[in-house]
Design an enzyme around this catalytic site. Sequence first.
Site, short mmCIF file in Angstrom:
data_model
loop_
_atom_site.label_atom_id
_atom_site.label_comp_id
_atom_site.label_asym_id
_atom_site.label_seq_id
_atom_site.Cartn_x
_atom_site.Cartn_y
_atom_site.Cartn_z
N LYS A 36 0.82 -1.22 0.00
CA LYS A 36 0.00 0.00 0.00
C LYS A 36 0.86 1.26 0.00
O LYS A 36 0.53 2.26 0.64
CB LYS A 36 -0.97 0.01 1.18
CG LYS A 36 -1.72 -1.29 1.42
CD LYS A 36 -2.30 -1.89 0.14
CE LYS A 36 -3.31 -0.98 -0.54
NZ LYS A 36 -3.77 -1.55 -1.85
N THR A 39 2.65 0.79 -5.17
CA THR A 39 3.07 -0.28 -6.08
C THR A 39 2.30 -0.24 -7.39
O THR A 39 2.89 -0.30 -8.48
CB THR A 39 2.88 -1.66 -5.42
OG1 THR A 39 3.35 -1.62 -4.07
CG2 THR A 39 3.63 -2.72 -6.20
N HIS A 109 7.15 -7.35 -2.40
CA HIS A 109 6.91 -6.77 -1.08
C HIS A 109 7.83 -7.41 -0.03
O HIS A 109 7.73 -7.09 1.16
CB HIS A 109 5.46 -7.00 -0.64
CG HIS A 109 4.46 -6.18 -1.40
ND1 HIS A 109 4.66 -4.86 -1.72
CD2 HIS A 109 3.22 -6.51 -1.88
CE1 HIS A 109 3.59 -4.40 -2.36
NE2 HIS A 109 2.72 -5.39 -2.48
N SER A 139 -4.75 3.20 4.02
CA SER A 139 -4.90 2.44 2.79
C SER A 139 -4.98 0.94 3.08
O SER A 139 -5.78 0.21 2.47
CB SER A 139 -3.73 2.74 1.85
OG SER A 139 -3.89 2.07 0.62
N TYR A 212 6.64 8.47 -2.07
CA TYR A 212 5.29 8.59 -2.65
C TYR A 212 4.83 10.04 -2.62
O TYR A 212 4.25 10.54 -3.58
CB TYR A 212 4.36 7.70 -1.83
CG TYR A 212 2.91 7.68 -2.25
CD1 TYR A 212 2.42 6.68 -3.08
CD2 TYR A 212 2.01 8.64 -1.77
CE1 TYR A 212 1.08 6.64 -3.44
CE2 TYR A 212 0.67 8.61 -2.12
CZ TYR A 212 0.21 7.61 -2.96
OH TYR A 212 -1.12 7.57 -3.32
N SER A 247 -1.65 10.20 -13.96
CA SER A 247 -2.27 11.05 -12.95
C SER A 247 -3.33 10.25 -12.21
O SER A 247 -3.84 9.24 -12.72
CB SER A 247 -2.92 12.27 -13.61
OG SER A 247 -4.04 11.88 -14.39
N PHE A 248 -3.69 10.70 -11.03
CA PHE A 248 -4.65 9.95 -10.24
C PHE A 248 -5.98 9.82 -10.96
O PHE A 248 -6.59 8.73 -10.98
CB PHE A 248 -4.86 10.61 -8.88
CG PHE A 248 -5.90 9.93 -8.04
CD1 PHE A 248 -5.66 8.69 -7.47
CD2 PHE A 248 -7.15 10.51 -7.86
CE1 PHE A 248 -6.63 8.05 -6.73
CE2 PHE A 248 -8.12 9.88 -7.11
CZ PHE A 248 -7.87 8.64 -6.54
N MET A 251 -5.71 7.22 -13.59
CA MET A 251 -5.63 5.89 -12.98
C MET A 251 -7.01 5.40 -12.53
O MET A 251 -7.33 4.22 -12.61
CB MET A 251 -4.67 5.90 -11.80
CG MET A 251 -3.21 6.15 -12.16
SD MET A 251 -2.37 4.71 -12.86
CE MET A 251 -2.09 3.74 -11.38
N PHE A 277 -7.02 -0.82 -4.92
CA PHE A 277 -5.70 -0.67 -5.54
C PHE A 277 -5.44 0.77 -5.97
O PHE A 277 -4.30 1.21 -6.02
CB PHE A 277 -5.57 -1.61 -6.73
CG PHE A 277 -5.68 -3.06 -6.35
CD1 PHE A 277 -4.61 -3.71 -5.75
CD2 PHE A 277 -6.85 -3.77 -6.56
CE1 PHE A 277 -4.71 -5.05 -5.37
CE2 PHE A 277 -6.96 -5.10 -6.19
CZ PHE A 277 -5.89 -5.74 -5.59
N GLY A 281 -5.43 8.55 -3.46
CA GLY A 281 -4.21 9.16 -3.98
C GLY A 281 -3.90 10.52 -3.41
O GLY A 281 -3.56 11.43 -4.17
#
Length: 317
Positions: A36, A39, A109, A139, A212, A247-248, A251, A277, A281
């Site tokens: 989270k 990824t 991970h 998240s 991030y 961009s968010f 996505m 997933f 953001g």
Amino acid sequence: MVDAETIANAGFKLSIAKIKHFEVRPDDIFLLTFPKSGTTWMKEILPLVMNGGDIDAITGTPRDVLVPYLELQLSVDDDPVIRVAQKQMLIPDGFALDQLQSPRLLSSHLRSEFLPRVVEEKMVKVIYVVRNPKDVAISSHYFLKAVHLSGFVASKWPSQAKAYQDFSEFFPEFLEMKGRAQMLHYDGTKWHEHVLPWWERRHHRNVLFLKYEDMIRDLKACVRQIAKFLNVRLPDGAVDKISDHCSFQSMKNNQMALKSNYCTNILGVKAEEGSPFVRVGVVGGWKNTFTVAQNEMFDEIYQEWIKGSDLEMTFEL
């Protein structure tokens, strides 16, 4: 828990021997993250950087095929639980890491000590992405809420199927990575145990350590940084093209990024209405959930986690 041969989660086992002795190629590129922590986002960005921003080249290909999880290909005895999950992740039958063309993009991970030996020996490039642990906690909570409510989990792991009543029930288990929260990670690794070893290696030539929060702040700069690290010369306009596509908002409309098939058939949710997933953001979303007491407790524990380290995280923008 971890023993001499396996890393065991609630429903499957990973082979330490298979992972440690996996045949790594010199030009392999590893994407490493604590769960989270961006990824899915990076699985969209990296293939585009590698192919010069050609969006058509990745259209229709599952991101877990473009950047497969190393450990899910190396479970013990061809674990049937893993195979069911991979089928819903649209990974084709017979898919094998050794059949991928070089340079391979591989994700994991796993904490550093369980990775193939040559990764620790600085033989391949590693992109490590870290996210502030308060937002990771939020998240993770939403992800496990979806997982625990799914019929798939209830049928495979009855003891794990009960969903958390609320964040306050999840919070202490996340801090210790115990109980149902351990489904986030294979061996109960806590955030700092995963992050700090890579922070200490951030100056190594083969390591790119990204935050991030910096990606949220300036995605274009991060795309340029990634391309430079991978020795990729992007054509004119490619940085803008990749950044716009990743961009968010973009996505949120990307069915492959949302893992729609997995959400529908495993989690029983509509991806466009609540994919775990690609959710919100943002940086600082934890402020909408943490109580004052929880925040004070987390801050105290966090200071213990990073004691002796100069790592600085951004908790809100």
